[in-house]
Scaffold this active site. Structure first.
Site, PDB file in Angstrom:
ATOM      1  N   HIS A 159     -11.972  35.841   9.868  1.00  0.00           N
ATOM      2  CA  HIS A 159     -12.051  34.936  10.941  1.00  0.00           C
ATOM      3  C   HIS A 159     -11.620  33.349  10.597  1.00  0.00           C
ATOM      4  O   HIS A 159     -12.234  32.972   9.470  1.00  0.00           O
ATOM      5  CB  HIS A 159     -13.187  34.999  11.744  1.00  0.00           C
ATOM      6  N   GLU A 181     -12.281  30.531  11.607  1.00  0.00           N
ATOM      7  CA  GLU A 181     -13.700  29.644  11.480  1.00  0.00           C
ATOM      8  C   GLU A 181     -14.219  29.904  10.229  1.00  0.00           C
ATOM      9  O   GLU A 181     -14.840  29.053   9.577  1.00  0.00           O
ATOM     10  CB  GLU A 181     -14.223  29.887  12.768  1.00  0.00           C
TER      11      GLU A 181
END
Ligand code: SF4
Length: 506
Positions: free
Chosen positions: A322, A324
């Protein structure tokens, strides 16, 4: 055949006998299929007769003339509305039926159907297309109006197009292709009929956009306003196909890497944040940048830097790959380890077991993350936790709200894109609360079989999904029968984040 006296079943009106035969072959005995006759006056007379009949839902299925160059004989047009200029009938079920047809491998589109009083030729097709119509026929509008508030659908299989008009070589092949598509489309009408009925929709509150997503979108809009297109955005600004497509239409250019951004351009960093190496590369290239990282993600980055500087091994609870997580791990790669499961905790090898800290991706499932942090504290009792919760308020609130509606629903629909972490977590949360749940980007992803025998549907949207998608879903469900909408609000949100100085109004 619809049993006589059945006032709940599906009645399919197909103007020509050939069309009615094609539909009958595809639909089996699940509906009454009636040949209603060629042309506007016959369909007008049939429509008048239908007003005295009892039926539950009505479909018009036949062939039609395509109006745009991108249509091919055999393509299916599912009417969003049908009009003859004086009467217009809306068909909200169109996206559901079109999705069902596409999943069956058929070339289906949604669009406006116009009913005219004679076959269209030459420039007349262009004139009708300019008015927003995709297909023309001679019968649909009066027949559809006879539904008189009951669920109604119109499917027209394209037999001729501007490039392959009627009365030219190939017209017969076009007609046959249309009849084949009509037959193949008929089972979708059967599925529609089986899923029909009155429903309750329970909206989870809060749902849809969070403050970080609103801020990120506003930043791109402001940069577009100030400097005009193109505006380069590294990665999807937020993980939602509708948001990305809308900003692309307005001049945003989404790139995966900085190497795709031309020298001297301005680049916006997405809401998920970037690692320091990306910022360093931006500086090295002399690019201008505007940072749309959500302040709550920036908070986690700051915690990672602080713990790493104090000599801690920082376990980041999150999902590999991901954006993030990649950005946060990039803050102190040599001092951080990704932990995806409780089993991963056993694999941690800190230099000093007393100097272990943990952080979390902001969009995790609260209950799952708690299991992993429990495992961490069990193995490292002195483990330091983040100062305040890393899983953000928006994620937490949406999970609580979906749990509340799942408890009352036979099915939960979560509006969001497949790469949206918080949306996927909402599906999992609803599952764990005991309801079948599905992630849908929009109404066309809803499978009619999910809705069969389900009178109450829970509906929510991930933090990156626009509120309009929820409205579109409710509108599409109204194509199956009356929908009563109510809301279960577990809390209200009034958080707003300030904009970065580069786009703040002076
Ligand atoms: S989900 Fe949470 S962390 Fe992500 S953008 Fe929204 S508020 Fe920020």
């Amino acid at each position: 055949m619809r049993p006589s006296g059945d006032n709940t079943g599906l009645l399919v009106c197909s103007p020509l006998r050939l069309e009615a035969r094609a539909v009958r072959r595809g639909i089996g005995g699940a509906a009454e299929v009636r040949a209603t006759g060629y042309g506007q006056s016959r369909s007008g007379r049939q429509a008048a007769a239908l007003r005295g009949e009892s039926f539950g839902m009505l479909a018009v299925a036949g062939t039609g003339g395509g109006l745009t160059d991108d249509l091919t004989p055999g393509d299916l047009v599912v009417g969003t509305e049908v009009s003859d200029g004086s009467t217009t009938t809306r068909c909200p079920v169109a996206p559901l039926l079109a999705g069902e047809l596409r999943r069956a491998g058929l070339p289906a589109r949604t669009g406006r159907v116009v009913t005219v009083d004679r076959l269209v030729h030459g420039s007349e097709r262009g004139r009708l297309a300019a008015g927003g119509a995709l297909v023309a026929d001679l019968e649909s509008a009066p027949l559809a109006a006879a539904a008189a508030g009951r669920p109604v659908a119109v499917i027209r299989a394209v037999s001729d197009t501007p490039r392959r008009p009627l009365l030219r070589p190939g017209a017969l092949a076009g007609g046959l292709a249309a009849l084949r598509s009509l037959r193949a489309a008929a089972p979708a009408l059967e599925n529609w009929s089986a899923a029909a009925g009155p429903r309750r929709v329970l909206l989870a509150g809060p749902r849809s956009f969070c403050a970080g997503v609103e801020r990120a979108i506003e930043i791109v809009e402001k940069v577009l306003e100030r400097q005009g297109p193109p505006v380069y955005v590294r990665k999807q600004i937020v993980h939602n196909t509708h948001v990305v497509a809308d900003l692309e239409r307005r001049g945003a250019v989404f790139v995966d890497e900085l190497s795709e951004v031309p020298d001297g351009a301005c680049v916006v960093f997405s809401a998920h944040g970037v690692s320091p190496s990306v910022r360093a590369e931006t500086d090295r290239r002399g690019l201008r940048s505007v940072d749309a990282t959500c302040p709550l993600v920036s908070k986690v980055h700051a915690e990672a830097r602080r713990f790493a500087a104090d000599g801690y091994l920082v376990a980041l609870i999150g999902h590999a790959g991901h954006e993030e997580v990649e950005g946060t791990l990039g803050e102190a790669p040599e001092s951080m380890a990704l932990v995806e499961t409780a089993e991963d905790v056993a694999r941690l090898r800190p230099a000093d077991p007393v100097k272990v800290a943990y952080l979390m991706q902001t969009t995790l499932a609260v209950d799952e993350a708690a299991d992993i942090s429990d495992a961490l504290r069990e193995r490292f009792p002195a483990a330091r936790a983040p100062g305040s919760d890393d899983i953000c308020y928006a994620t937490t609130n949406r999970q609580q709200a979906v749990r509340a509606v799942a408890a009352e629903s036979g099915l939960v629909l979560v509006a969001g894109s497949a790469n949206s972490s918080n949306s996927v977590r909402l599906v999992e949360t609803a599952h764990r609360a005991g309801a079948p749940a599905y992630l849908i980007d929009g109404p066309s992803d809803i499978q009619l079989s999910w809705l069969r025998g389900v009178p109450t549907i829970g509906l929510t949207a991930g933090a990156s999904a626009p509120p309009a998608v929820v409205e579109d879903i409710i509108a599409a469900l109204s194509g199956l029968g009356p929908v009563e909408v109510s809301e279960r609000v577990i809390t209200t949100e009034n958080i707003r984040f300030s904009l970065p100085k580069e786009v703040r109004s002076s």
